[in-house]
Design an enzyme around this catalytic site. Structure first.
Site, PDB file in Angstrom:
ATOM      1  N   ARG A   1      -8.105   6.265  10.675  1.00 32.54           N
ATOM      2  CA  ARG A   1      -8.276   6.610   9.264  1.00 32.54           C
ATOM      3  C   ARG A   1      -9.674   6.316   8.728  1.00 32.54           C
ATOM      4  O   ARG A   1     -10.050   6.786   7.659  1.00 32.54           O
ATOM      5  CB  ARG A   1      -7.211   5.911   8.407  1.00 32.54           C
ATOM      6  CG  ARG A   1      -7.288   4.414   8.404  1.00 32.54           C
ATOM      7  CD  ARG A   1      -6.019   3.783   7.833  1.00 32.54           C
ATOM      8  NE  ARG A   1      -6.211   3.208   6.508  1.00 32.54           N
ATOM      9  CZ  ARG A   1      -5.361   2.414   5.896  1.00 32.54           C
ATOM     10  NH1 ARG A   1      -4.202   2.102   6.472  1.00 32.54           N
ATOM     11  NH2 ARG A   1      -5.605   1.928   4.714  1.00 32.54           N
TER      12      ARG A   1
ATOM     13  N   ARG B   1      -1.157  -5.993  -2.642  1.00 33.09           N
ATOM     14  CA  ARG B   1      -1.861  -6.231  -1.370  1.00 33.09           C
ATOM     15  C   ARG B   1      -2.308  -7.691  -1.324  1.00 33.09           C
ATOM     16  O   ARG B   1      -3.387  -8.029  -1.795  1.00 33.09           O
ATOM     17  CB  ARG B   1      -3.059  -5.293  -1.250  1.00 33.09           C
ATOM     18  CG  ARG B   1      -2.692  -3.848  -0.965  1.00 33.09           C
ATOM     19  CD  ARG B   1      -3.934  -3.028  -0.642  1.00 33.09           C
ATOM     20  NE  ARG B   1      -3.607  -1.804   0.052  1.00 33.09           N
ATOM     21  CZ  ARG B   1      -3.504  -0.612  -0.546  1.00 33.09           C
ATOM     22  NH1 ARG B   1      -3.689  -0.490  -1.835  1.00 33.09           N
ATOM     23  NH2 ARG B   1      -3.216   0.458   0.166  1.00 33.09           N
TER      24      ARG B   1
ATOM     25  N   GLU C   1       5.415   2.702   8.467  1.00 39.97           N
ATOM     26  CA  GLU C   1       4.055   3.225   8.641  1.00 39.97           C
ATOM     27  C   GLU C   1       3.691   3.371  10.115  1.00 39.97           C
ATOM     28  O   GLU C   1       2.564   3.676  10.456  1.00 39.97           O
ATOM     29  CB  GLU C   1       3.035   2.356   7.890  1.00 39.97           C
ATOM     30  CG  GLU C   1       3.160   0.864   8.116  1.00 39.97           C
ATOM     31  CD  GLU C   1       2.228   0.037   7.241  1.00 39.97           C
ATOM     32  OE1 GLU C   1       1.306   0.586   6.622  1.00 39.97           O
ATOM     33  OE2 GLU C   1       2.429  -1.191   7.181  1.00 39.97           O
TER      34      GLU C   1
ATOM     35  N   HIS D   1     -21.096   1.213  -3.684  1.00 47.23           N
ATOM     36  CA  HIS D   1     -20.455   0.437  -4.743  1.00 47.23           C
ATOM     37  C   HIS D   1     -20.654   1.035  -6.126  1.00 47.23           C
ATOM     38  O   HIS D   1     -19.793   0.939  -6.982  1.00 47.23           O
ATOM     39  CB  HIS D   1     -20.968  -1.008  -4.711  1.00 47.23           C
ATOM     40  CG  HIS D   1     -20.258  -1.824  -3.689  1.00 47.23           C
ATOM     41  ND1 HIS D   1     -20.895  -2.732  -2.887  1.00 47.23           N
ATOM     42  CD2 HIS D   1     -18.964  -1.843  -3.329  1.00 47.23           C
ATOM     43  CE1 HIS D   1     -20.009  -3.284  -2.078  1.00 47.23           C
ATOM     44  NE2 HIS D   1     -18.834  -2.759  -2.323  1.00 47.23           N
TER      45      HIS D   1
ATOM     46  N   ASN E   1      -0.858   5.997   4.537  1.00 47.39           N
ATOM     47  CA  ASN E   1      -2.232   5.884   5.058  1.00 47.39           C
ATOM     48  C   ASN E   1      -2.203   5.595   6.556  1.00 47.39           C
ATOM     49  O   ASN E   1      -2.919   6.206   7.337  1.00 47.39           O
ATOM     50  CB  ASN E   1      -2.996   4.749   4.364  1.00 47.39           C
ATOM     51  CG  ASN E   1      -3.003   4.889   2.864  1.00 47.39           C
ATOM     52  OD1 ASN E   1      -2.746   5.960   2.347  1.00 47.39           O
ATOM     53  ND2 ASN E   1      -3.286   3.817   2.148  1.00 47.39           N
ATOM     54  N   ASP E   2      -1.358   4.638   6.919  1.00 48.84           N
ATOM     55  CA  ASP E   2      -1.249   4.300   8.335  1.00 48.84           C
ATOM     56  C   ASP E   2      -0.367   5.287   9.083  1.00 48.84           C
ATOM     57  O   ASP E   2      -0.676   5.673  10.202  1.00 48.84           O
ATOM     58  CB  ASP E   2      -0.688   2.880   8.491  1.00 48.84           C
ATOM     59  CG  ASP E   2      -1.788   1.845   8.371  1.00 48.84           C
ATOM     60  OD1 ASP E   2      -2.872   2.065   8.935  1.00 48.84           O
ATOM     61  OD2 ASP E   2      -1.572   0.825   7.696  1.00 48.84           O
TER      62      ASP E   2
ATOM     63  N   ARG F   1       3.613  -7.509  -0.630  1.00 47.37           N
ATOM     64  CA  ARG F   1       3.556  -7.154   0.779  1.00 47.37           C
ATOM     65  C   ARG F   1       3.014  -8.363   1.527  1.00 47.37           C
ATOM     66  O   ARG F   1       1.958  -8.900   1.185  1.00 47.37           O
ATOM     67  CB  ARG F   1       2.620  -5.969   1.007  1.00 47.37           C
ATOM     68  CG  ARG F   1       2.451  -5.761   2.497  1.00 47.37           C
ATOM     69  CD  ARG F   1       1.642  -4.594   2.880  1.00 47.37           C
ATOM     70  NE  ARG F   1       0.228  -4.733   2.558  1.00 47.37           N
ATOM     71  CZ  ARG F   1      -0.618  -3.721   2.707  1.00 47.37           C
ATOM     72  NH1 ARG F   1      -0.183  -2.558   3.111  1.00 47.37           N
ATOM     73  NH2 ARG F   1      -1.885  -3.873   2.425  1.00 47.37           N
TER      74      ARG F   1
END
Ligand code: PEP
Ligand code: MG
Length: 582
Positions: A471, A304, A437, A197, A460-461, A340
């Site tokens: 991933r 998101r 994706e 973090h 990404n996917d 999304r």
């Protein structure tokens, strides 16, 4: 600043955690707290009551800190402290401490420290990077509880004299937030990795950082000069005069470049030969809209929505969702916001999702939405209601074929009609898009394109499914290679299908914000790129100085290349040529 003539230069290599170069004297962070002594007690229950008081005070302290960070930074950074609050709610930890006090007859400080250390050691030895780095979180929180028990002030960084480089074994998020306040030049730690973090925070705070530097604490003394190269992951202790001269040039070049990039932050999204492109922002909540606007995003290309679900750790109500979405749409001031639909599952687990052997290929995203109208419909209602405040687009994640797209659209239309009956209508028609994706969607892109208003490619996917490489799995990370010819050819096919149907295609995966990739994506036919706001200025600068015909040629060459290495060479060659020509 002079190189140290008395001590030889030492170079230490660690993990590059946040870019930038800094050079200053070392500030060795003392992370000790009052010594915990062990003593016998007569009344264990009294000790446990003291623990209760300390836990309550710590909860309040963290909640305050969370609110401060949310105000000064943003909600995603503040969410780190939610994880801290969870440590305090850990029943197993508290149970173990309770047993230890009753069994041993020792004071609570000693018992708490013993059990906490056991936990820290277990996490510190874990295989998984992410879990291993949670040791710092546990140390942070349990340290606070100990401070409460010992009556000490909470740990703070400072005073750091001017701009120094903070050197520590590891840093907790609390300490990192403190570094920002203290205006430190950089930080380096012996422990930690890119996903700890403190590293994540450093990147968003723009503090150069190198973590995981083996032998750091032994190599650095107070007053040493440190040169930190956050890009190369390099820490140079007492740099020689030659090293300093080289880095002075590098720093100067970086500063000049940064000034040039920021100078063009508000210029139009147009290539050097006049072709328009669109740069959009990826965000996870309304609190990130300010960053998006500061970086002149044309709108939000990926909202998101699952972040709200994960934050609440429960299914949010329509009202909760509406409040958040409406705020985002209002803050966007007329720029479109692309919501999304819920993409939960895969590595984002919540509540009653059962354990699956292959979660990335399992019950995820639109598959779950279509099966659970009690989750899908309230979210759609919240979005349509928010669309009364400004332009909104909706996209469906993990579409694998035409049936899913049709079903999702049908439910959307029903919800829209239902709201129209209630007198609620969106300010502008809501455009419906499919995320591409999954390889099967890419293969039937022509059919999908005829039945939706836009495509957004989730690279990404898409890369993980095309190459069959998880991933998130460190063991196969080198195989996760977007330069693979299969990826390039698939992307080109998707963009071709969009163009044939006359709909726009965006890329919202991480490749969209990668300076090396942005020209290739436009060259292959993407119209828009959506990325984390911080990446926008650099990508805009690069694309504004490149020519569309050169990007097209790059696309053609990449399509013809037979290996990932050849594609990488092309991308690097293009970047170098561009740099020279600017
Ligand atoms: C993607 O897959 O590229 C994407 C943008 O979605 P996520 O990373 O949230 O799966
Ligand atoms: Mg995805």
């Amino acid at each position: 600043m002079q190189g140290n003539p008395h001590r030889a230069e030492v170079r230490l290599l660690g993990t590059a955690a946040a870019p930038g170069v800094a050079r200053a004297t070392a500030y060795l962070l003392q992370q000790g707290r009052s010594l915990v002594v062990r003593r016998r007690v007569d009344d264990p229950e009294r000790e446990l009551a003291r623990l209760e008081v300390a836990l309550t005070a710590t909860r309040a302290e963290i909640a305050q800190l969370r609110a401060d960070v949310a105000r000064k930074l943003n909600e995603s950074e503040a969410a780190i402290f939610d994880a801290h609050l969870l440590v305090l709610e850990d029943v197993a930890l508290i149970d173990e401490v309770t047993k230890e006090v009753r069994r041993s007859g020792y004071n609570i400080e000693h018992c708490f420290e013993t059990v906490a250390q056991r936990y820290i050691d277990i996490f510190a030895k874990m295989e998984d990077d992410f879990l291993r780095e949670r040791a710092a979180d546990i140390r942070d929180v349990t340290g606070r509880v100990l401070d409460q028990l010992l009556g000490a002030a909470p740990a703070e960084v400072g005073p750091v004299a001017g701009r120094q480089v903070v050197v520590a074994l590891d840093l907790t998020p609390t300490e990192t937030a403190g570094l920002h306040e203290a205006g430190v030049a950089a930080f380096v730690t012996e422990e930690g990795g890119r996903t700890s973090h403190s590293a994540i925070m450093a990147r968003s705070l723009d503090i150069p950082a190198v973590v995981g530097v083996k032998g750091l604490m032994a190599a650095v003394g107070a007053g040493d000069t440190l040169l930190v190269d956050g890009e190369a992951g390099l820490v140079i202790v007492n740099p020689s005069a030659e090293t300093l001269a080289t880095y002075l040039d590098k720093e100067q070049a970086l500063r000049t470049r940064r000034d040039r990039v920021m100078g063009e932050i508000a210029l139009p999204d147009t290539t050097a030969d006049g072709a328009a492109f669109g740069l959009l922002a990826n965000i996870g909540g309304p609190e990130e809209m300010e960053d998006a606007l500061r970086c002149h995003a044309r709108g939000v290309g990926l909202y998101r929505t699952e972040n709200l679900y994960l934050r609440l750790d429960a299914w949010p109500t329509e009202a909760e969702q509406f409040a958040e979405y409406a705020e985002a749409v209002r803050l966007a001031q007329g720029r479109p916001v692309t919501f999304r639909m819920l993409d939960i599952g895969g590595d984002k687990r919540l509540g009653d999702l059962s354990d699956e052997a292959n979660p990335f290929m399992g019950y995820r995203a639109v598959r779950m939405c279509l099966e659970r109208p009690e989750i899908f419909r309230p979210q759609l209602r919240a979005i349509v209601r928010a669309a009364t405040f400004g332009p909104v687009h909706v996209m469906f994640p993990m579409i694998s074929g035409i049936e899913e797209l049709r079903k999702a659209k049908e439910i959307f239309r029903q919800v829209e009609a239902e709201l129209a009956q209630e007198g609620i209508r969106s300010a502008a028609p809501i455009r419906l898009g499919a995320m591409i994706e999954i390889p099967s969607a890419a293969l039937v892109a022509a059919e999908l394109a005829r039945e939706c208003d836009f495509f957004s490619v989730g690279t990404n996917d898409l890369v993980q499914y095309l190459l069959a490489v998880d991933r998130g799995n460190r063991r196969v990370a080198t195989l996760y290679d977007p330069c693979h010819p299969a990826v390039i050819r698939t992307l080109a096919g998707i963009f071709r299908a969009a163009a044939a149907a006359g709909i726009p295609a965006a890329v919202c995966g991480e490749l969209g914000g990668d300076p090396l990739w942005a020209p290739l994506l436009l060259g292959l036919g993407a119209h828009e790129l959506s990325m984390t706001p911080a990446a926008l200025p650099e990508v805009r600068f690069l694309l504004r100085h490149a020519r569309r015909d050169e990007m097209r040629a790059l696309g053609e060459q990449a399509l013809a290349s037979a290996s990932a290495a050849a594609t990488r060479g092309l991308l690097q060659g293009f970047a170098t040529a561009q740099q020279k020509s600017r």
